[in-house]
Design a protein around this motif. Structure first.
Motif, PDB file in Angstrom:
ATOM      1  N   SER A  81      17.184 -11.999  67.518  1.00  0.00           N
ATOM      2  CA  SER A  81      18.545 -12.283  67.970  1.00  0.00           C
ATOM      3  C   SER A  81      19.004 -13.610  67.381  1.00  0.00           C
ATOM      4  CB  SER A  81      18.580 -12.351  69.497  1.00  0.00           C
ATOM      5  OG  SER A  81      17.759 -13.423  69.955  1.00  0.00           O
ATOM      6  N   HIS A  82      20.278 -13.928  67.620  1.00  0.00           N
ATOM      7  CA  HIS A  82      20.795 -15.195  67.130  1.00  0.00           C
ATOM      8  C   HIS A  82      20.051 -16.373  67.741  1.00  0.00           C
ATOM      9  CE1 HIS A  82      24.943 -13.544  65.689  1.00  0.00           C
ATOM     10  NE2 HIS A  82      24.063 -13.599  64.708  1.00  0.00           N
ATOM     11  N   GLY A  83      19.716 -16.272  69.025  1.00  0.00           N
ATOM     12  CA  GLY A  83      18.994 -17.357  69.687  1.00  0.00           C
ATOM     13  C   GLY A  83      17.627 -17.585  69.068  1.00  0.00           C
ATOM     14  N   VAL A  84      16.919 -16.490  68.797  1.00  0.00           N
ATOM     15  CA  VAL A  84      15.593 -16.602  68.180  1.00  0.00           C
ATOM     16  C   VAL A  84      15.708 -17.184  66.776  1.00  0.00           C
ATOM     17  CG1 VAL A  84      13.607 -15.284  67.332  1.00  0.00           C
ATOM     18  CG2 VAL A  84      14.610 -14.751  69.563  1.00  0.00           C
ATOM     19  N   LEU A  85      16.727 -16.754  66.045  1.00  0.00           N
ATOM     20  CA  LEU A  85      16.906 -17.277  64.684  1.00  0.00           C
ATOM     21  C   LEU A  85      17.237 -18.765  64.690  1.00  0.00           C
ATOM     22  CD1 LEU A  85      18.850 -14.356  62.948  1.00  0.00           C
ATOM     23  CD2 LEU A  85      16.552 -15.166  62.411  1.00  0.00           C
ATOM     24  N   ILE A  86      18.060 -19.199  65.646  1.00  0.00           N
ATOM     25  CA  ILE A  86      18.393 -20.627  65.725  1.00  0.00           C
ATOM     26  C   ILE A  86      17.146 -21.453  65.992  1.00  0.00           C
ATOM     27  CG2 ILE A  86      19.575 -22.362  67.120  1.00  0.00           C
ATOM     28  CD1 ILE A  86      21.882 -20.394  67.445  1.00  0.00           C
ATOM     29  N   GLY A 100      28.516 -22.539  65.742  1.00  0.00           N
ATOM     30  CA  GLY A 100      28.902 -21.424  64.890  1.00  0.00           C
ATOM     31  C   GLY A 100      28.697 -20.080  65.556  1.00  0.00           C
ATOM     32  N   VAL A 101      27.559 -19.897  66.233  1.00  0.00           N
ATOM     33  CA  VAL A 101      27.282 -18.629  66.914  1.00  0.00           C
ATOM     34  C   VAL A 101      28.204 -18.463  68.119  1.00  0.00           C
ATOM     35  CG1 VAL A 101      25.545 -17.369  68.241  1.00  0.00           C
ATOM     36  CG2 VAL A 101      24.910 -18.493  66.100  1.00  0.00           C
ATOM     37  N   ALA A 102      28.415 -19.547  68.878  1.00  0.00           N
ATOM     38  CA  ALA A 102      29.230 -19.466  70.090  1.00  0.00           C
ATOM     39  C   ALA A 102      30.687 -19.152  69.778  1.00  0.00           C
ATOM     40  CB  ALA A 102      29.128 -20.772  70.869  1.00  0.00           C
ATOM     41  N   THR A 103      31.199 -19.676  68.664  1.00  0.00           N
ATOM     42  CA  THR A 103      32.607 -19.457  68.313  1.00  0.00           C
ATOM     43  C   THR A 103      32.818 -18.234  67.428  1.00  0.00           C
ATOM     44  OG1 THR A 103      32.392 -20.935  66.408  1.00  0.00           O
ATOM     45  CG2 THR A 103      33.099 -21.921  68.495  1.00  0.00           C
ATOM     46  N   GLY A 104      31.742 -17.652  66.959  1.00  0.00           N
ATOM     47  CA  GLY A 104      31.859 -16.509  66.073  1.00  0.00           C
ATOM     48  C   GLY A 104      32.007 -16.881  64.610  1.00  0.00           C
ATOM     49  N   TYR A 105      32.011 -18.171  64.289  1.00  0.00           N
ATOM     50  CA  TYR A 105      32.104 -18.629  62.899  1.00  0.00           C
ATOM     51  C   TYR A 105      30.703 -19.039  62.423  1.00  0.00           C
ATOM     52  CZ  TYR A 105      37.142 -18.741  63.656  1.00  0.00           C
ATOM     53  OH  TYR A 105      38.450 -18.393  63.935  1.00  0.00           O
ATOM     54  N   VAL A 106      29.842 -18.034  62.312  1.00  0.00           N
ATOM     55  CA  VAL A 106      28.444 -18.308  61.991  1.00  0.00           C
ATOM     56  C   VAL A 106      28.314 -18.913  60.600  1.00  0.00           C
ATOM     57  CG1 VAL A 106      26.139 -17.320  61.793  1.00  0.00           C
ATOM     58  CG2 VAL A 106      27.740 -16.421  63.493  1.00  0.00           C
ATOM     59  N   LEU A 142      20.710 -28.199  64.960  1.00  0.00           N
ATOM     60  CA  LEU A 142      20.937 -27.411  66.171  1.00  0.00           C
ATOM     61  C   LEU A 142      22.407 -27.298  66.572  1.00  0.00           C
ATOM     62  CD1 LEU A 142      19.417 -25.795  68.291  1.00  0.00           C
ATOM     63  CD2 LEU A 142      19.107 -27.914  69.608  1.00  0.00           C
ATOM     64  N   PRO A 143      23.163 -28.376  66.728  1.00  0.00           N
ATOM     65  CA  PRO A 143      24.565 -28.239  67.161  1.00  0.00           C
ATOM     66  C   PRO A 143      25.420 -27.374  66.237  1.00  0.00           C
ATOM     67  CG  PRO A 143      23.827 -30.507  67.420  1.00  0.00           C
ATOM     68  CD  PRO A 143      22.761 -29.802  66.648  1.00  0.00           C
ATOM     69  N   VAL A 198      15.409 -21.155  54.520  1.00  0.00           N
ATOM     70  CA  VAL A 198      16.609 -20.658  53.843  1.00  0.00           C
ATOM     71  C   VAL A 198      16.801 -19.167  54.111  1.00  0.00           C
ATOM     72  CG1 VAL A 198      17.653 -20.249  51.586  1.00  0.00           C
ATOM     73  CG2 VAL A 198      16.546 -22.429  52.059  1.00  0.00           C
ATOM     74  N   VAL A 199      15.706 -18.402  54.057  1.00  0.00           N
ATOM     75  CA  VAL A 199      15.809 -16.962  54.330  1.00  0.00           C
ATOM     76  C   VAL A 199      16.275 -16.721  55.761  1.00  0.00           C
ATOM     77  CG1 VAL A 199      14.496 -14.811  54.519  1.00  0.00           C
ATOM     78  CG2 VAL A 199      14.092 -16.347  52.595  1.00  0.00           C
ATOM     79  N   ALA A 200      15.798 -17.539  56.706  1.00  0.00           N
ATOM     80  CA  ALA A 200      16.235 -17.403  58.096  1.00  0.00           C
ATOM     81  C   ALA A 200      17.726 -17.718  58.239  1.00  0.00           C
ATOM     82  CB  ALA A 200      15.403 -18.320  58.989  1.00  0.00           C
ATOM     83  N   MET A 201      18.230 -18.703  57.490  1.00  0.00           N
ATOM     84  CA  MET A 201      19.664 -19.011  57.544  1.00  0.00           C
ATOM     85  C   MET A 201      20.495 -17.877  56.946  1.00  0.00           C
ATOM     86  SD  MET A 201      20.230 -23.112  56.969  1.00  0.00           S
ATOM     87  CE  MET A 201      19.060 -23.421  55.661  1.00  0.00           C
ATOM     88  N   PHE A 202      19.963 -17.223  55.915  1.00  0.00           N
ATOM     89  CA  PHE A 202      20.663 -16.045  55.391  1.00  0.00           C
ATOM     90  C   PHE A 202      20.650 -14.911  56.410  1.00  0.00           C
ATOM     91  CE2 PHE A 202      20.713 -18.027  51.272  1.00  0.00           C
ATOM     92  CZ  PHE A 202      21.773 -17.412  50.615  1.00  0.00           C
ATOM     93  N   ALA A 203      19.549 -14.797  57.132  1.00  0.00           N
ATOM     94  CA  ALA A 203      19.443 -13.726  58.121  1.00  0.00           C
ATOM     95  C   ALA A 203      20.454 -13.898  59.247  1.00  0.00           C
ATOM     96  CB  ALA A 203      18.027 -13.682  58.690  1.00  0.00           C
ATOM     97  N   ILE A 204      20.731 -15.148  59.625  1.00  0.00           N
ATOM     98  CA  ILE A 204      21.634 -15.365  60.761  1.00  0.00           C
ATOM     99  C   ILE A 204      23.078 -15.015  60.406  1.00  0.00           C
ATOM    100  CG2 ILE A 204      22.312 -17.767  60.378  1.00  0.00           C
ATOM    101  CD1 ILE A 204      21.740 -18.272  63.340  1.00  0.00           C
TER     102      ILE A 204
END
Length: 704
Positions: free
Chosen positions: A448-453, A42-48, A36-37, A482-488
């Motif tokens: 969204s990014h939140g849903v994916l996380i 990564g999403v908050a700083t833009g470095y996903v 989670l962290p 893994v597919v969800a991590m690629f999606a994000i």
């Protein structure tokens, strides 16, 4: 137990079966929270992408926490953190250069293959390093970018270590208590089941595992009491074996004078079950159960007076077992009181020297791993081949996510054919279902990014939870994760899923093909394992018989208990290994059922020899007699066992071992001791009968 169904049906049954005891819901949740962290940062700083790299580090190191208990787990996770960090850097650097990448993969694969010599924890850490190397070999970047990505991976790995240590105070000694409780419950089941052979070889495994690495924050007095309880369980196991020997006539409905032993066994089973249940209950319920176990104790003592008032005088094993059970009850109540306490000021790290000695012992044994006929060396060679071949094929076919080919091949490859095929089928089916499920879901909604996380954390939790319960379900959740991590990070879900399914099929095929080309068939390993089993059982029997010799009469009954325990553990481990190989052999293609049946008969006969040796070992704990000539008799038993072991290894070769003569006559004073004479006579006869079974096994092997 040997399977009765065909090998392919047995493989499919294994794929579909769910091991409920392997479900790791709480551990899986702790590991999933480590994802989670990094994702949020990564999403908050833009470095996903960097956040996903850290999540990958947390994901792979989380699997290492499944091996070991406390200090050993921490050590393995720290080694894994270093390994995955270096692997991420090297993989990203070597990615653009195919030849360099193949060489690096070969080195990593070989090291991961022989890491099994240092235990399952080290093997798991090494395999995670291989997987990270393969994943980051798909990126390809400069030195600066490789350093940054490897540091993100290290951050995620260290986060998992922090989460692990933070859970130690909450766990108290629940795991240690439950493991010892399981040992007592298994002893109870053994006593209740009208047994005819020795207790199961793996009966004490769980307790030894937990107490060898207890919670550093656990109450020291409770740890000492638990270790004494475990040692007491080993002695109770001996006493139960002696009673089983006495009760066999009644079980076979041939003798009625053994009724006292059966009644005593049943009462002991009740009390052992009560001890096991108390140790396994939650801390809040233990006070209530203490009163219940005391009531069982009173009932047991009363039943002892009713069942065997005369037998207790002539058979001291009864008094011994009663004292052992009384002590076990006392220790159980003591543990129930102290086990809930947590020691915060300072760590009770136990005997760190024992871990160092274990590591030194494994380093000394590394030379055996590198022997020409070493199974681990063969596995390391196969691992090198699947990594190199999988990577080359992925580049040759131009697969966009080709790294999944060698990674699938590496995790599917096992040390036996059945495990490799089972994992291959489960991995392929799980990947297809997981890929289709995520693809269809992504077609319905644009997350969204939140849903994916949230989805990634939940899927990771499910992945960890089913890791040891069912590999098919684990593959479904892992693929979806893994597919969800690629999606994000913006990768198209549909194309990723299709490519991953193709790569999985290719990787599984590579693993199975390599194993078939360079196999390690269990039926080839079984004769060596059976020989070791017979040899170690003979050494244990010799040591037990020698303790009855008159030369030990001047020792005031002093017995080298530790030496006997070491020999007993060696014999027990060899029986367990032979049973495991026999189980794997039964599912291999081309295995003759006649060979399985005769090998099973040898295993059963050795289990009976083990029962008799354990029963005699129990007599050593009482005030027993000493007899002349017992050392010579023990030496004769060991020589007979060594001859039988050599005979097992000689089938198909041009040389036969030199036969041994009959054992010496029994001492006259031993013949007058009814109980011991019967036990030793049956022990000698059992080893002699074992020879006929070995010859039968040899005739079957030569016919095949």
């Amino acid at each position: 137990m040997v399977r009765k169904s065909g090998p392919w049906r047995a493989l499919l049954d294994d794929v579909a079966s769910v091991e409920r005891s392997g479900m790791a819901v709480s551990v899986g949740l702790r590991c999933a929270l480590g994802m989670l962290p990094p994702l949020i940062i990564g999403v908050a700083t833009g470095y996903v992408g960097d956040g996903v790299s850290a999540a990958v580090g947390a994901l792979v190191v989380g699997f290492v926490s499944f091996e070991g208990r406390y200090r050993s787990t921490l050590r393995n996770m720290m080694l894994a953190s270093v390994g995955v960090t270096v692997s991420a850097f090297v993989g990203a650097i070597a990615a653009p250069h195919l030849l360099l990448l193949l060489v690096v993969l070969a080195i990593w694969g070989f090291l991961a293959g022989i890491a099994g010599a240092f235990g399952p924890g080290m093997s798991m850490a090494a395999m995670q390093a291989v997987e990270v190397l393969v994943v980051f070999s798909s990126l390809g970047m400069g030195i600066e970018g490789s350093v940054v990505q490897s540091l993100w991976v290290l951050g995620g790995a260290l986060l998992q270590i922090i989460l692990l240590v933070l859970t130690w105070p909450t766990r108290r000694l629940d795991g240690e208590m439950a493991s010892v409780g399981e040992v007592y419950r298994r002893l109870s089941n053994y006593a209740r089941s009208s047994p005819r052979t020795a207790p199961a070889a793996d009966q004490l495994t769980s307790g030894a595992d937990w107490l060898g690495d207890p919670n550093p924050l656990g109450d020291p007095s409770a740890i000492v009491a638990l270790k004494e309880l475990f040692q007491l369980a080993q002695d109770i196991r001996l006493s139960l074996s002696a009673l089983v020997f006495e009760a066999r006539g009644e079980f076979d409905e041939a003798e009625t004078e053994s009724q006292w032993a059966i009644s005593f066994l049943q009462q002991a089973a009740v009390l052992l079950g009560a001890i096991g249940d108390q140790l396994s209950l939650s801390t809040s319920l233990k006070a209530k159960v203490r009163l219940w176990s005391r009531r069982h104790r009173r009932l047991f003592v009363r039943s002892l007076d009713l069942v065997a008032p005369e037998a207790d005088a002539s058979r001291p094993i009864l008094g011994l077992l009663a004292r052992q059970l009384d002590r076990a009850l006392h220790l159980t109540n003591e543990v129930a009181t102290a086990g809930s306490r947590v020691v915060l000021p300072g760590l009770n790290i136990g005997n760190q020297g024992s871990l160092d000695e274990t590591l030194r012992r494994r380093l000394r044994g590394l030379g055996k791993v590198l022997a020409a006929d070493s199974e681990l060396l063969f596995h390391a060679g196969r691992l090198v081949l699947v990594l190199v071949a999988g990577t080359y094929l992925a580049h040759a076919f131009g697969l966009a996510n080709g790294y999944w080919v060698p990674m699938t091949a590496a995790v599917v490859l096992q040390g036996d054919f059945s495990g490799t095929v089972q994992r291959g089928l489960a991995r392929l089916g799980g990947t297809l279902i997981g890929a289709v499920a995520v693809t269809e879901l992504a077609a319905l909604v644009v997350p969204s990014h939140g849903v994916l996380i949230v989805s990634i954390v939940v899927l990771t939790w499910c992945t960890y939870a089913t890791y040891r319960a069912n590999y098919f379900l684990y593959s479904i959740f892992l693929t979806s994760d893994v597919v969800a991590m690629f999606a994000i990070i913006g990768s198209p879900v549909g194309s990723t899923s299709e490519e991953r399914a193709i790569a999985t099929a290719l990787g599984g095929a590579v693993a199975i093909a390599v194993f078939i080309l360079w196999p390690t068939w269990r039926r080839r390993l079984l004769p060596k394992s059976l020989a070791a089993m017979v040899r170690t059982q003979g050494a244990y029997a010799k040591a037990v018989l020698s303790c009855f010799d008159t030369t030990h009469a001047d020792d005031d009954g002093v017995l080298d208990v530790e030496e006997l325990r070491v020999l007993s553990v060696s014999a027990r481990s060899s029986r367990q290994l032979a049973a495991t190989l026999l189980e794997g052999m039964s599912t291999e293609p081309g295995t003759q059922q006649a060979a399985v049946a005769t090998a099973g008969a040898i295993l059963s006969q050795v289990n009976f020899c083990a029962l008799l040796a354990l029963a005699l070992n129990a007599e050593l704990l009482t005030e027993h007699q000493f007899f002349s000539g017992m050392i010579e008799l023990g030496n004769a038993i060991e020589q007979l066992a060594c001859y039988q072991a050599d005979r097992l290894m000689s089938f198909g070769s041009m040389s036969d071992p030199e036969e041994v003569g009959p054992p010496p006559p029994f001492p006259s004073d031993l013949v007058a001791s009814t109980v011991l004479y019967r036990q030793i006579l049956e022990l000698v006869s059992s080893f002699q009968e074992l020879g006929a079974l070995i010859e039968q096994y040899g005739s079957v092997v030569l016919m095949i």
